[in-house]
Design a protein around this motif. Sequence first.
Motif: not given
Length: 301
Positions: A255-266, A279-290
């Motif tokens: 909203e302040t002029g950035w083009e942003v992608s939020e990607e899963p680790v996999h 395929g493993v249901d652990d915290p890594i599945a919920y991590a995102r690198w922006v």
Amino acid sequence: MDDGTTSRFSAGVALTALLVAAERAIETRRPEGLIEDPYAEFFVRAAETPVPLPVSPDEVEGGAADPVWGRGQQYFALRTRVFDDFLQDCAHRDGIRQLVLLGAGLDTRALRLDWPVGCVVYEVDRSDLFAFKQDVLGAMGVRPAVGDHQVVADLESNWARRLRAAGFDPVRPTAWVIEGVIPYLPAPVERGLLATVSALSVPGSAIAYEILHAQDTAKIRENSLYGQTKQKMGVHLSGLFSDDTRPDSARALAETGWEVSEEPVHRFTEQYGRGPVPGVDDPIAYARWVLGRRTHRLYEG
């Protein structure tokens, strides 16, 4: 500090800096490793920790099946490589010469990456981490070839003032990395941190940081990947996380002029051919690198 080269890492976020250094040391010892950090092992060996930390694959009994030193190590190694490549692309491809590492910890990018002439790296973190880091590197006779400024500041305080006092120029494009920090911050601090970064970033700037969705839930906090950290490193990692509901910081940047992608680790595991498998249901599945690039500036009240 004991004899000038050791420090006691007994608890808290400072100990996580040693955890990540150990993970980098392990990856460096792998023939197929994604990174090479020849300094990480020295940090781990110089520190006094509640539990001895491994520095090579041979010292991990469970191998890849170990939640902390197996799957967790794959995560940290991949994260290091992705953020390394982000910074190198910013410097070599995009011509950015000003780079800021917020919550730098025991990071050694100023030493181990290939920087073009004219690059300046600003590391922002606590005085005790910098003192330990300098003791270890000083004993090794190591000095960075690039301009490296260590800025002592708490990210919950007025760190921007100290950054500017160290020579940071807000009219130059900047590459920002916030690695392994945001999950520990209260939500208002996260919002303020990224708002400040945005206010200091002209078009052409770039940012990379890490978030963890649902980190305030029992499902994440009680997962074995975190549950075993108390036994294996002396601190329960998720117990250090803020329990606030997380803000949508990527949207706020957009909203302040950035083009942003939020990607899963996999997605990066597939790209690099190594990392935590899906395929493993652990915290890594919920991590995102922006990852974001600033294309223009909007009013930031």
